[in-house]
Enzyme design. Structure first.
Site, PDB file in Angstrom:
ATOM      1  N   MET A 189       0.854  -1.194   0.000  1.00 11.70           N
ATOM      2  CA  MET A 189       0.000   0.000   0.000  1.00 11.70           C
ATOM      3  C   MET A 189       0.894   1.250   0.000  1.00 11.70           C
ATOM      4  O   MET A 189       0.474   2.334   0.409  1.00 11.70           O
ATOM      5  CB  MET A 189      -0.927   0.003   1.208  1.00 11.70           C
ATOM      6  CG  MET A 189      -1.872  -1.209   1.194  1.00 11.70           C
ATOM      7  SD  MET A 189      -3.493  -0.894   1.903  1.00 11.70           S
ATOM      8  CE  MET A 189      -3.066  -0.480   3.556  1.00 11.70           C
ATOM      9  N   LEU A 229       6.738   2.909   1.393  1.00  5.45           N
ATOM     10  CA  LEU A 229       7.652   1.775   1.508  1.00  5.45           C
ATOM     11  C   LEU A 229       8.752   2.022   2.547  1.00  5.45           C
ATOM     12  O   LEU A 229       9.320   3.100   2.604  1.00  5.45           O
ATOM     13  CB  LEU A 229       8.294   1.490   0.141  1.00  5.45           C
ATOM     14  CG  LEU A 229       7.309   1.207  -1.007  1.00  5.45           C
ATOM     15  CD1 LEU A 229       8.067   0.940  -2.302  1.00  5.45           C
ATOM     16  CD2 LEU A 229       6.372   0.066  -0.693  1.00  5.45           C
ATOM     17  N   GLY A 234      11.131  -2.908   5.584  1.00  2.00           N
ATOM     18  CA  GLY A 234      10.429  -4.197   5.557  1.00  2.00           C
ATOM     19  C   GLY A 234      10.005  -4.533   4.123  1.00  2.00           C
ATOM     20  O   GLY A 234      10.213  -5.654   3.641  1.00  2.00           O
ATOM     21  N   HIS A 235       9.417  -3.538   3.429  1.00  2.00           N
ATOM     22  CA  HIS A 235       9.024  -3.750   2.018  1.00  2.00           C
ATOM     23  C   HIS A 235      10.260  -4.002   1.156  1.00  2.00           C
ATOM     24  O   HIS A 235      10.255  -4.848   0.272  1.00  2.00           O
ATOM     25  CB  HIS A 235       8.313  -2.508   1.453  1.00  2.00           C
ATOM     26  CG  HIS A 235       7.030  -2.170   2.133  1.00  2.00           C
ATOM     27  ND1 HIS A 235       6.885  -1.054   2.921  1.00  2.00           N
ATOM     28  CD2 HIS A 235       5.834  -2.789   2.144  1.00  2.00           C
ATOM     29  CE1 HIS A 235       5.652  -0.996   3.382  1.00  2.00           C
ATOM     30  NE2 HIS A 235       4.991  -2.036   2.928  1.00  2.00           N
ATOM     31  N   LYS A 241       6.098 -11.868   7.522  1.00  3.11           N
ATOM     32  CA  LYS A 241       5.584 -12.648   8.652  1.00  3.11           C
ATOM     33  C   LYS A 241       5.005 -11.752   9.745  1.00  3.11           C
ATOM     34  O   LYS A 241       4.305 -12.218  10.630  1.00  3.11           O
ATOM     35  CB  LYS A 241       6.712 -13.503   9.252  1.00  3.11           C
ATOM     36  CG  LYS A 241       7.082 -14.695   8.413  1.00  3.11           C
ATOM     37  CD  LYS A 241       8.150 -15.503   9.137  1.00  3.11           C
ATOM     38  CE  LYS A 241       8.513 -16.746   8.365  1.00  3.11           C
ATOM     39  NZ  LYS A 241       9.621 -17.474   9.009  1.00  3.11           N
ATOM     40  N   LYS A 242       5.380 -10.486   9.707  1.00  2.00           N
ATOM     41  CA  LYS A 242       4.889  -9.558  10.735  1.00  2.00           C
ATOM     42  C   LYS A 242       3.356  -9.531  10.727  1.00  2.00           C
ATOM     43  O   LYS A 242       2.722  -9.548  11.772  1.00  2.00           O
ATOM     44  CB  LYS A 242       5.458  -8.168  10.436  1.00  2.00           C
ATOM     45  CG  LYS A 242       4.893  -7.079  11.284  1.00  2.00           C
ATOM     46  CD  LYS A 242       5.962  -6.507  12.179  1.00  2.00           C
ATOM     47  CE  LYS A 242       5.392  -5.449  13.072  1.00  2.00           C
ATOM     48  NZ  LYS A 242       4.757  -4.387  12.275  1.00  2.00           N
ATOM     49  N   ASP A 243       2.756  -9.494   9.529  1.00  2.00           N
ATOM     50  CA  ASP A 243       1.292  -9.561   9.413  1.00  2.00           C
ATOM     51  C   ASP A 243       0.905 -11.023   9.246  1.00  2.00           C
ATOM     52  O   ASP A 243       0.435 -11.458   8.193  1.00  2.00           O
ATOM     53  CB  ASP A 243       0.815  -8.720   8.229  1.00  2.00           C
ATOM     54  CG  ASP A 243       1.092  -7.246   8.457  1.00  2.00           C
ATOM     55  OD1 ASP A 243       0.802  -6.760   9.559  1.00  2.00           O
ATOM     56  OD2 ASP A 243       1.620  -6.590   7.546  1.00  2.00           O
ATOM     57  N   SER A 303       8.267  -1.050  11.787  1.00  2.00           N
ATOM     58  CA  SER A 303       6.889  -0.681  11.457  1.00  2.00           C
ATOM     59  C   SER A 303       6.876   0.803  11.159  1.00  2.00           C
ATOM     60  O   SER A 303       7.631   1.571  11.758  1.00  2.00           O
ATOM     61  CB  SER A 303       5.994  -0.967  12.668  1.00  2.00           C
ATOM     62  OG  SER A 303       4.777  -0.273  12.544  1.00  2.00           O
ATOM     63  N   ARG A 336       4.769   2.608  12.149  1.00  2.00           N
ATOM     64  CA  ARG A 336       4.215   3.260  13.350  1.00  2.00           C
ATOM     65  C   ARG A 336       5.291   3.586  14.388  1.00  2.00           C
ATOM     66  O   ARG A 336       5.024   4.333  15.335  1.00  2.00           O
ATOM     67  CB  ARG A 336       3.188   2.351  14.007  1.00  2.00           C
ATOM     68  CG  ARG A 336       2.002   2.067  13.129  1.00  2.00           C
ATOM     69  CD  ARG A 336       1.160   0.996  13.772  1.00  2.00           C
ATOM     70  NE  ARG A 336       0.095   0.579  12.895  1.00  2.00           N
ATOM     71  CZ  ARG A 336      -0.610  -0.523  13.053  1.00  2.00           C
ATOM     72  NH1 ARG A 336      -0.371  -1.303  14.079  1.00  2.00           N
ATOM     73  NH2 ARG A 336      -1.560  -0.842  12.217  1.00  2.00           N
TER      74      ARG A 336
HETATM   75  O1  PAF Z   1      -0.069  -5.695   3.776  1.00  2.00           O
HETATM   76  C1  PAF Z   1      -0.481  -4.794   3.024  1.00  2.00           C
HETATM   77  O2  PAF Z   1       0.185  -3.795   2.762  1.00  2.00           O
HETATM   78  C2  PAF Z   1      -1.881  -4.925   2.432  1.00  2.00           C
HETATM   79  O3  PAF Z   1      -2.756  -5.517   3.310  1.00  2.00           O
HETATM   80  C3  PAF Z   1      -1.884  -5.645   1.072  1.00  2.00           C
HETATM   81  C4  PAF Z   1      -1.451  -7.095   1.210  1.00  2.00           C
HETATM   82  C5  PAF Z   1      -0.985  -4.932   0.096  1.00  2.00           C
HETATM   83  C6  PAF Z   1      -3.308  -5.647   0.504  1.00  2.00           C
HETATM   84  O4  PAF Z   1      -3.792  -4.358   0.320  1.00  2.00           O
END
Ligand code: PAF
Length: 272
Positions: A27, A30, A33-34, A144-146, A181, A183
């Site tokens: 989303m 970035l 983590g991304h 894995k965090k989510d 994060s 946050r």
């Molecule tokens: O983890 C995220 O950033 C979102 O939930 C995802 C997987 C891109 C779906 O919108």
């Protein structure tokens, strides 16, 4: 790197790719983590597609979609730097039509993270299924965090027989152990220091388990003890599929914790 905005552009590109595709849905905004997910995708695939789409259906009424951080220009630079081949950045109207078939996540999407945000995972699965349909990845990368999101996406892939390999990527941590994060920036210096108790509680649980403790109540007690000065929202011990668990099973157990620092919720977990 090529930026794609429309379904037609993406489908046109995709139909000419015959080699491995690694896909990282995001989303935006970035962070490291991304970047770790994208780098892993880069090393494991011929072509890497990243999507940036702030998905409205995973926000509940009252949650501020408009306040979600948007950093398109910085994100483009990061993707360029990570040698992404295609960056898909659609508009909401490109992804969603007015009345469409909706996905319903199973009951386990209403516990833990889903308890605080009922319906959130329906929206996540809805958009991820659409993005999978568009990008048709060989491998798709999630952190894995989510962990609950990851488990539900893995189940969706299985339930719908999608030929996609879901790659679970390790949590990226700050130098002192705090899980990365977006946050974390909201923490004041005292909270930042106190937040270390979260990862410490998980490491302490892991040490206990390494000494052959299998009783989940004993392990939970230890975790709460280490975090006794924090506002702990939950401590949970579940199977990787997020089903309820009676006893620790090495190789198939996740311990999750969430602690609150005023309005900032910090999540962490450890996979045994
Ligand atoms: O983890 C995220 O950033 C979102 O939930 C995802 C997987 C891109 C779906 O919108």
């Amino acid at each position: 790197m090529k930026i794609l905005k429309t379904i037609e552009e993406l489908q046109d590109v995709r139909k000419n790719i015959t080699s491995n595709v690694g896909f990282v849905p995001t989303m935006g905004a970035l962070h490291d983590g991304h970047i770790a997910l994208i780098k892993k995708a880069r090393t494991e695939n011929d072509i890497v597609i990243v999507s940036i789409f702030v998905n409205p259906t995973q926000f509940l009424p009252g949650e501020d979609l408009a306040a979600y951080p948007r950093r398109d220009e910085a994100d483009k630079k990061i993707c360029e730097m990570c040698k992404v081949d295609y960056l898909f950045m659609p508009e909401i109207s490109t992804i969603y039509s007015k009345e469409e078939i909706l996905l319903k996540a199973p009951n386990k999407s209403y516990i833990l993270e889903g308890k605080a945000r009922p319906g959130h995972f329906d929206g996540v699965l809805q958009v991820v299924l659409k993005l999978f349909g568009l990008t048709q990845p060989t491998n798709a990368y999630f952190g894995k965090k989510d962990a609950q999101q990851l488990a539900l996406i893995a189940q969706m892939v299985k339930d719908f027989f999608l030929p996609i390999n879901i790659v679970a990527c390790d949590i990226v941590r700050e130098f002192d152990g705090l899980a990365l994060s977006s946050r974390n920036v909201y923490l004041n210096p005292t909270q930042r220091k106190d937040s270390l108790l979260i990862s410490k509680s998980l490491y302490s649980a892991a040490t206990l388990i390494a000494k052959d403790e299998k009783n989940i109540n004993v392990i939970k007690e230890r975790i709460y003890k280490v975090m006794e000065t924090l506002d702990v929202e939950y401590v949970a011990i579940v199977y990787r599929e997020f089903n309820e668990l009676k006893e620790i099973e090495i190789g198939n157990t996740i311990i999750l914790v969430v602690a609150r620092f005023n309005n900032t919720r910090l999540l962490d977990n450890i996979w045994l």
